[in-house]
Design an enzyme around this catalytic site. Sequence first.
Site, PDB file in Angstrom:
ATOM      1  CG  ASP A 159      -2.981   4.677  -3.368  1.00 58.29           C
ATOM      2  OD1 ASP A 159      -2.412   4.199  -2.239  1.00 58.29           O
ATOM      3  OD2 ASP A 159      -2.794   5.819  -3.768  1.00 58.29           O
ATOM      4  CG  HIS A 211      -2.041   0.609   0.694  1.00 56.14           C
ATOM      5  ND1 HIS A 211      -2.402   1.742  -0.083  1.00 56.14           N
ATOM      6  CD2 HIS A 211      -3.405   0.378   1.299  1.00 56.14           C
ATOM      7  CE1 HIS A 211      -3.617   2.320   0.171  1.00 56.14           C
ATOM      8  NE2 HIS A 211      -4.337   1.731   0.905  1.00 56.14           N
TER       9      HIS A 211
END
Length: 431
Positions: free
Chosen positions: A411, A407
């Site tokens: 995204d 992450h």
Amino acid sequence: MEKIFKLPDVGEGVAEAELVEWLVEVGDTIAEDQAIAVVTTDKANIEVPSPYAGKLTWKSGEPGDQIAIGAEFAKIDDMKGDAPDAAAKPAKAAPAPAPKQAAPQAPSVPQTAPASAAVFSGSSKVHTSPAVRARAKSLQIDLGNVAGTGAGGRIAHYDLDQFLIAAIRAEASSGSGPAVPTPKPAPAPTAGPKPASFVAASSHGKIQVNRLSSMRRAISKKMNQAKPGVPHFSYVEEVDVTDLEAMRREMNAKADGGEKLSILPFIMRALVLSVPEAPYVNALYNGDRQEVHIYDEIRLGIAVATDKGLMVPVIGNAQKKNVYEAAAAIRHVAEAARDGTASRDELVGSTMTLTSLGALGGIASTPVLNPPEVAIIGVNKVRTAPVWNGEGFEPRQLMNLSCSFDHRIIDGQAAAKFVAAMKRRIEACEI
């Protein structure tokens, strides 16, 4: 008189900002409130206006540098000089200069084209992006004379193109000199620090190296607080493989005793064909340098269970292999990993991983990343389930793709885009 301009507060709680680009150069004359630079925080890109008018004599930092709020940012000479001494004697009047011959009048810009100042004024009152502003400066176009077609009159690259086209057409019809000056050639590169983004060569093809932006670094910090180490998330998508399985059975029936295809090489093909739509999935993250290295070559790791435990041998140039070549490569590296004959090149250097437990794959899983990779694709077992087709239920063969992503780099939207591209190719049999 030289005045010092300090970087102003650009947001609540922001202690420093990253310099994105300078919009002016040392020696340029600037107007009060003219944007002279663009900085970025973890919230947005911000244009920094000058509080003074005058000549820029010094600027702080290069693009990519972090500059503290309140630090000296630029120095500007207001061109007014020191206050005159009231007691000073007036200087003798200088003799009147000899009359000079009038300078020839510059050719006017044809009226069929937008009027150009022919000298970049760096107008800060127009709405546009830093890239458009920099391009206009290189072309010596006053943005105040360019009509913007974007929202609220915002000027885009298209508008600059139309401005130039109109000027060139006007020149051709009038026979006058060029209305838009030709930009100067860029200076030869000099030795120095590498920019925030550059392309390097390696034994495994080209690598695009991107330094993380302020926003991306802030996201990385937040994600590490939530999941220390590698803060990854998983994304599961259901895929209808009915048509793909039919095609696979047909291809195996025509094999005449040759190698039978499993579903894995088809998934591998869908993966490598989808990477160009989301290049960041084929990358390695260097946390110490806060850089992401995006690879031109796809070196696909294949998770293999062996007597000694899990191994991840590597298929080089996976993007160049068709389904049959992919099947042969998967079989080769799996056998080499199990019998201990894999070469060093087949055991190191993967840029992303494909993992499958075959018939034992379960309905869904949460694969663990293989750092410094930023993506891993998990294949679950095929199951038959009733699916509504608009008129009634029919049996369809379904399979879940269970994928995990770092992450700090990827995204949810980017992950969903990549997996959706794989799903589209698998369901349409575009392999």
